[in-house]
Design an enzyme around this catalytic site. Structure first.
Site, PDB file in Angstrom:
ATOM      1  N   LYS A   1     -18.874  -7.454 -23.289  1.00 13.98           N
ATOM      2  CA  LYS A   1     -19.370  -8.838 -23.356  1.00 13.98           C
ATOM      3  C   LYS A   1     -20.570  -8.902 -22.401  1.00 13.98           C
ATOM      4  CE  LYS A   1     -19.042 -13.218 -24.611  1.00 13.98           C
ATOM      5  NZ  LYS A   1     -19.263 -13.701 -25.994  1.00 13.98           N
TER       6      LYS A   1
ATOM      7  N   ASP B   1      -3.895  -5.265 -30.953  1.00 12.77           N
ATOM      8  CA  ASP B   1      -2.884  -6.063 -31.679  1.00 12.77           C
ATOM      9  C   ASP B   1      -3.498  -6.596 -32.974  1.00 12.77           C
ATOM     10  OD1 ASP B   1      -0.993  -5.739 -29.595  1.00 12.77           O
ATOM     11  OD2 ASP B   1      -0.299  -7.812 -29.782  1.00 12.77           O
TER      12      ASP B   1
ATOM     13  N   TYR C   1      -6.702  -6.958 -15.106  1.00 10.06           N
ATOM     14  CA  TYR C   1      -5.288  -6.660 -14.891  1.00 10.06           C
ATOM     15  C   TYR C   1      -5.014  -6.292 -13.435  1.00 10.06           C
ATOM     16  CZ  TYR C   1      -3.944  -6.398 -19.842  1.00 10.06           C
ATOM     17  OH  TYR C   1      -3.647  -6.680 -21.148  1.00 10.06           O
TER      18      TYR C   1
ATOM     19  N   ASP D   1     -16.731 -10.441 -29.195  1.00 10.35           N
ATOM     20  CA  ASP D   1     -16.388 -11.535 -30.120  1.00 10.35           C
ATOM     21  C   ASP D   1     -16.728 -11.149 -31.557  1.00 10.35           C
ATOM     22  OD1 ASP D   1     -19.048 -11.630 -29.324  1.00 10.35           O
ATOM     23  OD2 ASP D   1     -19.144 -13.812 -29.096  1.00 10.35           O
TER      24      ASP D   1
ATOM     25  N   ASP E   1      -6.569  -4.525 -25.209  1.00  9.79           N
ATOM     26  CA  ASP E   1      -5.233  -5.067 -25.463  1.00  9.79           C
ATOM     27  C   ASP E   1      -5.277  -5.986 -26.683  1.00  9.79           C
ATOM     28  OD1 ASP E   1      -2.491  -5.752 -24.930  1.00  9.79           O
ATOM     29  OD2 ASP E   1      -3.204  -7.635 -24.063  1.00  9.79           O
TER      30      ASP E   1
HETATM   31  C1  IPM Z   1       0.497  -3.648 -23.886  1.00 14.36           C
HETATM   32  C2  IPM Z   1       1.105  -4.882 -23.262  1.00 14.36           C
HETATM   33  C3  IPM Z   1       0.884  -4.859 -21.764  1.00 14.36           C
HETATM   34  C4  IPM Z   1      -0.618  -4.927 -21.534  1.00 14.36           C
HETATM   35  C5  IPM Z   1       1.595  -5.951 -20.940  1.00 14.36           C
HETATM   36  C6  IPM Z   1       3.056  -5.991 -21.202  1.00 14.36           C
HETATM   37  C7  IPM Z   1       1.344  -5.759 -19.473  1.00 14.36           C
HETATM   38  O1  IPM Z   1       0.608  -6.038 -23.863  1.00 14.36           O
HETATM   39  O2  IPM Z   1       0.884  -2.537 -23.487  1.00 14.36           O
HETATM   40  O3  IPM Z   1      -0.339  -3.780 -24.774  1.00 14.36           O
HETATM   41  O4  IPM Z   1      -1.216  -6.013 -21.602  1.00 14.36           O
HETATM   42  O5  IPM Z   1      -1.202  -3.874 -21.279  1.00 14.36           O
HETATM   43 MN    MN Z   2      -0.594  -5.638 -25.623  1.00 17.73          MN
END
Ligand code: IPM
Ligand code: MN
Ligand code: NAD
Length: 362
Positions: A186, A246, A141, A218, A242
């Protein structure tokens, strides 16, 4: 107590869920006798539209002076042209870096009343209680980026100090939980992961009471679905964290449910739901505010040291998830405001119980 809280509604559903969460904070202040001063600022696409910059200087200065920052979400199709010179997400990344909030805590629990929404079978979900600790201010990032017409690079770099501080945070947190850390990397391919693994292993020696295991990312993505109940604290680098969180949100039933706390050295923190601006439902008043409301509970706990208040908010959310109303992403048809009002009503009841408890103790 007195606290200064900066709110950054941002884009898409950000303002909708932030408004609901601020209402909860206001109710907590009224109920428990605190004085919270709110100061709203621009970030992301809304800030680009108004000032040309995704993190205006006034926003950053206000965040630096605040006790805590509550953020909705940034980004959206309007600002997503791959050739755009500036993007909303840059504002959020710059804010995380400037505040030094290197540890992003993303707790995952599966509410029993929502288990049917998970793609996994009930029996796999019953013991799920994971705290992801995502490194937030390093890795791909923040590395150097290059782009020409036919190639592009994103440098992924980690220093020992960056790995060490987030690892220590993970071990400290594990001590107060089930004393188990899973470090995800990884290391079979990436140099940064080999440095990560060596550093986490060294840090672990200072926490002999906490068990450490290493897992490649993975297979971790698979294990999170097949054995989610076996994880306690999961620490990992920025990009892996990240993605895995999710995925984890799907186990809980919706991305709209998960909160986060981003912490650095002091008590100041940045609090946001883990979801984004949800452009597909923005402006409709149907976004689930629960992830943001639970982020407020984390704010109360980690930045303001108001644990009873945090518990009252969590109990109110628990009540609403059990009895409804529910937003559409979790199988109901209530709008954001109806869910907010139900949380406020439950909070009132929880506040009564708390005050009675305080009287009984006093
Ligand atoms: C999160 C989001 C952010 C990230 C983006 C919007 C920069 O996906 O907070 O999870 O990847 O950190
Ligand atoms: Mn995110
Ligand atoms: P998203 O998280 O915005 O949405 C993914 C899916 O989840 C969508 O179907 C959305 O409707 C649903 N969803 C998300 N939050 C919800 C909620 N509270 N209630 C009900 N449903 C919800 O991810 P995306 O579509 O990949 O990204 C959209 C934009 O958001 C992008 O510009 C991205 O960069 C940005 N983003 C910002 C943040 C942040 O500000 N922290 C986080 C993630 C993504």
């Amino acid at each position: 107590m007195k606290a200064r809280i900066v709110t950054l509604p941002g884009d898409g559903v950000g303002p909708e869920v932030t408004a609901a969460a601020v209402a909860v904070l206001e109710a907590v202040a009224a109920r428990f006798g605190h004085d919270f001063a709110f100061d709203e600022h621009l970030i992301g696409g809304a800030a680009i539209d108004a000032t040309g910059e995704p993190l205006p200087a006034a926003t950053l200065a206000a965040c630096q002076a605040a006790d805590a920052v509550l953020l909705g979400a940034v980004g959206g199709p309007k600002w997503s042209d791959p050739n755009a010179p500036v993007r909303p997400e840059q504002g959020l990344l710059a804010l995380r870096a400037a505040l030094g909030v290197y540890a992003n805590l993303r707790p995952l629990q599966v509410h029993p009343a929502l288990a049917a929404l998970s793609p996994l079978k009930d029996e796999k979900l019953k013991d799920v209680d994971v705290l992801f600790v995502r490194e937030l201010t390093g890795g791909a990032y923040f590395g150097a980026k290059t782009r020409t017409d036919d190639d592009a690079t994103d440098e992924c770099r980690y220093t020992v100090a960056e790995v060490e501080r987030v690892a220590r945070r993970a071990f400290e947190l594990a001590r107060a939980r089930r004393k188990h850390v899973t470090s995800v990397d990884k290391a079979n391919v990436l140099e940064t992961s080999r440095l990560w693994r060596r550093t986490v292993t060294r840090v672990a020696a200072d926490y002999p009471d906490v068990a450490l295991e290493h897992q490649l990312v993975d297979s971790m993505a698979m294990l999170l679905l097949t054995q989610p109940g076996r994880y306690d604290v999961v620490v990992t680098e920025n990009l892996f964290g990240d993605i895995l969180t999710d995925e984890a949100a799907a186990l809980a039933g919706s991305l709209g449910l998960l909160p986060s706390a981003s912490l650095g050295a002091g008590s100041k923190g940045l609090y946001e739901p883990i979801h984004g601006s949800a452009p597909d439902i923005a402006g409709k008043g149907i976004a689930n505010p629960v992830g943001t409301v639970l982020s407020v509970a984390l704010l109360l706990r980690h930045s303001l040291q108001l644990d009873a208040e945090a518990q009252a908010v969590e109990a109110a959310v628990d009540h609403v998830l059990r009895h409804g109303p529910r937003s559409r992403d979790i199988g109901g048809n209530a709008g954001t405001d109806a869910v907010r009002d139900a949380v406020l009503a439950a909070l009132d009841a929880a506040g009564d119980a708390f005050l009675q408890g305080a009287r009984a103790c006093g």
